[in-house]
Design an enzyme around this catalytic site. Structure first.
Site, mmCIF file in Angstrom:
data_model
loop_
_atom_site.group_PDB
_atom_site.id
_atom_site.type_symbol
_atom_site.label_atom_id
_atom_site.label_comp_id
_atom_site.label_asym_id
_atom_site.label_seq_id
_atom_site.Cartn_x
_atom_site.Cartn_y
_atom_site.Cartn_z
ATOM 1 N N SER A 1 32.122 1.991 18.196
ATOM 2 C CA SER A 1 33.555 2.389 17.716
ATOM 3 C C SER A 1 33.307 3.665 16.898
ATOM 4 C CB SER A 1 34.336 1.354 17.104
ATOM 5 O OG SER A 1 33.724 0.849 16.110
ATOM 6 N N HIS B 190 24.557 0.114 16.879
ATOM 7 C CA HIS B 190 26.084 -0.444 16.910
ATOM 8 C C HIS B 190 26.942 0.605 16.479
ATOM 9 C CE1 HIS B 190 28.085 -4.481 16.285
ATOM 10 N NE2 HIS B 190 28.918 -3.688 17.027
#
Length: 368
Positions: free
Chosen positions: A337, A334
């Protein structure tokens, strides 16, 4: 990008947003009002509002921006500790929610009735009780636009790694099974002339589509609630189709939809059985959109060719999870970003959401 330049850039964007959106007759008045409100905000006493930042690593640029006109309280625990958050929430006027802890009635009760604004530092808000905040008329912000480029970059990397078997190739080296004397050894899937499907085609999906334009793909199919508009469909050579058609015809599928009751578990055994055996699945949205046990079976039995995923159900993924035993899946933790520039920009946008919410103005990036 320095804080001052980016702050000025954000302010100009806000002015431009209102400038373009206002009726011609009231345009000058709106711009004058915004400029006046900004001056008044800077003149407010520093201690007029308290803002709780729930993560100790929120970039300093955002904290400095908030500190100009508010008292900033920062939680110190790592990982974020819910008990600390609830204790420090008492009496605050705003939250900069820096983790994926549930944002629910317990939090609102801990804060009290003076709470005026909340923003997450994320694009997805599936951990937020949105209807509750709406019922209390508390504005909610999030930060979707500034992370689109970074997430799209990672999505392209996952696509290429899965389609061209990069992780499997590394394992071949590590296990001394380099068998390049076979002509058909380690054949992967071409991106060229591929039909690319998008389950969700918002900012992130369209940013991925922009990057795909250099790969000579055949075209794009997408499944969303609403069409993106004829101009954008023409720009991306895209066509809105039902979900069944999306999974049946796509060579590569990107999952870029929010997690909702409708999207949860959408990619299950039925969907995998409908997909091409040469299909590549990329998920950069939320783990629960994919039934993970069904994905394991589909990859193990070669119902689909490969997958590249940045999100799993649940996180963090245990080191003994069966998915990690498969050669035809690439998993990242994950990190869509996770660049300094992107996380800093997200924090600054979140800070602007708070300042505007406290001032009673529309947030720069509202969630509703």
């Amino acid at each position: 990008m320095c804080n001052l330049k980016f702050y000025f850039f954000i302010f100009c964007v806000i002015l431009n947003f209102y400038h373009n959106g206002a009726a011609r007759s009231g345009r000058r008045d709106k711009m004058a009002d915004i400029e006046q409100q900004s001056k008044e905000r800077q003149e407010e006493p520093k201690q007029s509002y308290k803002v709780l930042v729930t993560h100790p690593e929120v970039p300093k640029e955002a904290l400095d921006l908030l500190s100009q006109v508010t008292e900033v309280i920062v939680c110190e625990s790592l990982p974020p500790n819910r008990t600390e958050i609830l204790e420090k929430a008492k009496g605050v006027h705003a939250f900069l929610w820096g983790s994926h802890e549930p944002l629910n009635d317990q939090v609102l009760k801990a804060a009290g009735p003076q709470l005026k604004a909340i923003t997450t530092m994320s694009a997805g808000i599936d951990y937020v009780d949105v209807e509750l905040l709406k019922s209390h008329k508390i504005p909610l912000g999030h930060t979707p636009i500034v992370l689109s480029a970074a997430v799209a970059d990672l999505a392209m990397g996952l696509m290429l790694a899965a389609a061209r078997r990069l992780q499997e190739g590394r394992r071949k080296i590590e296990t001394s099974t380099w068998e390049n004397y076979h002509i058909n050894w380690m054949w992967g899937q071409d991106i060229r002339n591929a039909t690319v499907g998008f389950y969700g085609f918002g900012n992130i999906g369209q940013t991925i589509a922009q990057r795909l334009q250099g790969f000579d793909i055949a075209g794009i199919l997408y499944t969303t609630r609403h069409a993106i508009g004829e101009d954008k469909e023409k720009q991306f050579n895209a066509k809105k189709v039902p979900f069944t058609e999306l999974v049946e015809k796509s060579d590569i599928i990107f999952i870029a939809a929010p997690l909702t009751p409708e999207t949860q578990g959408a990619f299950n055994s039925t969907a995998f059985q409908q997909m091409k055996p040469t299909a590549v699945l990329v998920n950069i949205a939320r783990g629960p959109i994919v039934n993970q046990k069904d994905l394991y079976t589909a990859l193990k039995t070669q119902q689909i060719f490969a997958a590249g995923i940045d999100v799993v159900d649940s996180e963090p993924l245990p080191a003994d999870d069966p998915l990690l035993t498969l050669p035809n899946i690439v998993i990242t933790p994950h990190i869509g970003s996770a660049t300094k520039r992107t996380r800093t920009d997200m924090a600054i946008v979140a800070a602007h959401n708070i300042l505007r919410g406290l001032a009673g103005e529309p947030m720069f990036s509202p969630a509703y």
